[in-house]
Design a protein around this motif. Sequence first.
Motif, short mmCIF file in Angstrom:
data_model
loop_
_atom_site.label_atom_id
_atom_site.label_comp_id
_atom_site.label_asym_id
_atom_site.label_seq_id
_atom_site.Cartn_x
_atom_site.Cartn_y
_atom_site.Cartn_z
N THR A 13 -6.08 11.14 -0.27
CA THR A 13 -5.09 12.06 -0.93
C THR A 13 -4.60 11.50 -2.42
OG1 THR A 13 -3.11 11.19 0.19
CG2 THR A 13 -4.27 12.70 1.17
N LYS A 15 -1.65 11.29 -5.03
CA LYS A 15 -0.35 11.44 -5.10
C LYS A 15 0.48 11.41 -6.47
CE LYS A 15 3.50 8.57 -3.60
NZ LYS A 15 3.75 7.64 -2.59
N CYS A 16 1.25 12.37 -6.80
CA CYS A 16 1.74 12.38 -8.33
C CYS A 16 2.86 11.07 -8.35
CB CYS A 16 2.65 13.39 -8.47
SG CYS A 16 3.46 13.67 -9.96
N GLY A 20 5.98 12.04 -6.57
CA GLY A 20 5.60 11.46 -5.58
C GLY A 20 5.06 12.60 -4.31
N THR A 21 4.69 13.97 -4.83
CA THR A 21 4.17 14.82 -3.85
C THR A 21 2.62 14.45 -3.78
OG1 THR A 21 3.90 16.47 -5.64
CG2 THR A 21 6.05 16.52 -4.49
N ARG A 22 1.94 14.85 -2.60
CA ARG A 22 0.75 14.71 -2.30
C ARG A 22 0.05 16.18 -2.65
NH1 ARG A 22 1.31 11.23 3.05
NH2 ARG A 22 1.93 9.53 1.67
N CYS A 42 0.40 18.99 -11.79
CA CYS A 42 1.42 18.79 -10.59
C CYS A 42 2.27 20.18 -10.68
CB CYS A 42 2.15 17.61 -10.93
SG CYS A 42 3.59 17.37 -9.31
N HIS A 51 -2.30 10.91 -11.27
CA HIS A 51 -2.31 11.00 -9.53
C HIS A 51 -3.17 9.90 -9.25
CE1 HIS A 51 -0.72 14.91 -10.29
NE2 HIS A 51 -0.54 15.27 -8.92
N SER A 54 -3.50 7.82 -2.42
CA SER A 54 -2.52 7.25 -1.29
C SER A 54 -3.09 7.48 -0.04
CB SER A 54 -1.30 7.85 -1.50
OG SER A 54 -1.28 9.27 -1.19
#
Length: 55
Positions: A13, A15-16, A20-22, A42, A51, A54
Amino acid sequence: MAKKTKSNKILVTLKCTECGTRNYYRFKDRRKKYKLDSRKYCPRCRKHTLHKESK
């Protein structure tokens, strides 16, 4: 008879780094030791951000 081989690709994945969003999923070669990173859009930040890979 052909030999069965294990796939060398794994799903990771992205992640930003700002919020912090995936948001994204990509396939990566299992033998690579470095982490993926790329600039993607994003939707939560509403802009292009870095990104990183993670778990």
